[in-house]
Design a protein around this motif. Structure first.
Motif, short mmCIF file in Angstrom:
data_model
loop_
_atom_site.label_atom_id
_atom_site.label_comp_id
_atom_site.label_asym_id
_atom_site.label_seq_id
_atom_site.Cartn_x
_atom_site.Cartn_y
_atom_site.Cartn_z
N GLY A 23 -47.98 -9.22 18.69
CA GLY A 23 -48.20 -8.86 17.14
C GLY A 23 -46.99 -9.58 16.57
N GLY A 24 -46.80 -9.28 15.37
CA GLY A 24 -45.67 -9.71 14.45
C GLY A 24 -46.16 -11.15 13.53
N SER B 51 -59.28 -12.15 17.23
CA SER B 51 -59.42 -11.34 16.16
C SER B 51 -58.11 -10.47 16.42
CB SER B 51 -60.43 -10.50 16.34
OG SER B 51 -60.58 -9.38 17.18
N SER B 52 -57.94 -9.45 15.54
CA SER B 52 -56.63 -8.62 15.68
C SER B 52 -57.51 -7.39 16.20
CB SER B 52 -55.90 -8.50 14.20
OG SER B 52 -55.39 -9.36 13.96
N GLY C 281 -50.59 -5.42 12.36
CA GLY C 281 -49.92 -4.12 12.01
C GLY C 281 -48.72 -4.36 10.80
N LEU C 282 -47.85 -3.56 10.48
CA LEU C 282 -47.02 -3.81 9.40
C LEU C 282 -46.15 -2.31 9.79
CD1 LEU C 282 -48.52 -2.94 5.98
CD2 LEU C 282 -49.71 -2.73 7.93
N THR C 283 -44.73 -2.77 8.87
CA THR C 283 -43.88 -1.75 9.01
C THR C 283 -44.40 -0.37 8.43
OG1 THR C 283 -42.22 -3.23 8.91
CG2 THR C 283 -41.60 -1.19 8.52
N GLN D 184 -48.71 -0.79 14.80
CA GLN D 184 -49.90 -1.15 15.10
C GLN D 184 -51.04 -0.46 14.01
OE1 GLN D 184 -51.41 -1.37 19.25
NE2 GLN D 184 -49.35 -0.17 19.33
N VAL D 185 -52.06 -1.36 13.39
CA VAL D 185 -53.17 -0.64 12.71
C VAL D 185 -54.45 -1.01 13.55
CG1 VAL D 185 -54.30 -0.67 10.54
CG2 VAL D 185 -52.10 -1.02 10.53
N THR D 186 -54.73 -2.08 13.83
CA THR D 186 -55.66 -2.66 15.01
C THR D 186 -55.26 -3.31 16.05
OG1 THR D 186 -56.03 -4.85 13.80
CG2 THR D 186 -57.22 -2.95 12.67
#
Length: 321
Positions: free
Chosen positions: A213-214, A259-260, A237-239, A244-246
């Motif tokens: 990620g990142g 893909s993510s 993902g994001l803070t 993680q989101v996906t």
């Protein structure tokens, strides 16, 4: 609000747990910030104390009017009986737990407030996809002041796994070999270095999951990792969504690996008419600190606009553009 101005050593997870038990708010601070940026951040979040490594014989000092507590002195305080509190206790999922700063890729970093529930459901959803068992070992390859590093701690605590803290300057490859690491979290540059070093068969035999990620992972990098037998899970993902989101699942096909992945449990994702990625769910942060207020900017239906663009196919796979 307790600032943590520390390198990632064994003191850190103890302090995080103690602060949560107190009902206080842990504020991991970037140790690489210049002093003026650090001062501004402490003022922004109205910090009460800072815990840091200070010189021997200097348990407390002042920093811009704040008390700075020496971490070694703090953890030596009290009798063994006082330090061994085994009584069960309850934490409200809506309790404010941490304040983390975004990287500021689009300007000044924002102060993001997470609840205990955000961390709990983030870990629970991640562990449902990438299993962590008692005896597993997840290397802390990212700093605690990033959500991707802090989330390793919560995943392992929830599952009874072990967080491995590498020595300063120790390579990911060497730490993985020495400690029998089973799980890794890597950004693209770290994965490139790991592959360049030539993955050790001893390391690969133990390794069960690599969470990437990142930033975006190129198709070539993903294919090279798969060629070496690295169990890579790409993610988005994001803070603000507490990591993680996906994420891709263990049985993702080679085509779907570019893909993510799909939304994990306790998260929802959609893409609006302009192509912007929206997220919501139990992992969504409590708000940004703006002056004396905490502000949660969401659209109708509780959707948070990430500022990132992407596409979502009919199977639910997210591709970030």
């Amino acid at each position: 609000r307790i600032g943590l101005l520390l390198e990632a050593d064994w003191h850190y997870p103890l302090l995080i747990m103690a602060i949560l038990r107190l009902g206080a708010v842990a504020c991991p601070l970037n140790t690489r910030w210049p002093r003026d940026v650090l001062k501004e951040a402490l003022e922004q979040i109205s910090c009460n104390f800072v815990v840091a490594h200070t010189r021997e014989g200097e348990p407390e000092k002042e920093m811009w009017g704040l008390h700075v507590l020496n971490v070694e002195h703090l953890l030596r305080a009290g009798t063994p009986e006082e330090l061994t509190d085994t009584q069960p206790f309850t934490i409200d999922v809506f309790q404010l737990a941490t304040i983390l700063f975004t990287s500021g890729s689009t300007g000044q970093g924002k102060a993001v407030v997470h609840t205990y529930g955000n961390h709990y459901y983030s870990a629970k959803g991640s562990n449902a996809n990438i299993r962590v068992h008692s005896g597993d070992r997840w290397l802390l390859s990212l700093p605690f002041f990033h959500v991707s590093g802090l989330s390793i701690l919560f995943r392992c605590i929830l599952a009874g796994g072990t967080v491995v803290l590498p020595q300063a300057g120790e390579s990911i490859h060497d730490a993985s070999r020495q400690f029998g690491v089973t799980h890794l979290s890597l950004v693209p540059m770290q994965l490139q270095k790991f592959l360049k070093a030539g993955p050790d068969p001893v390391v690969l035999k133990k390794l069960r999951a690599v969470l990437g990620g990142g930033a975006a992972f190129s198709g070539n990098l993903i294919q090279e990792a798969r060629h070496h037998g690295i169990p890579l899970h790409t993610s988005y993902g994001l803070t603000e969504a507490c990591s993680q989101v996906t994420t891709t699942c263990p049985n993702t096909s080679p085509e779907e690996h570019i893909s993510s992945g799909k939304a994990l449990k306790y998260r929802e994702v959609m893409v609006d008419e302009e192509g912007e990625i929206l997220v919501r769910g139990e992992v969504l942060f409590a708000g940004y600190i703006e002056g004396e207020e905490m502000v949660l900017p969401v659209r109708e239906g509780g959707w948070f606009a990430t500022g990132d663009l992407g596409t979502l196919d009919q199977q639910g796979y997210l591709r970030v553009t």
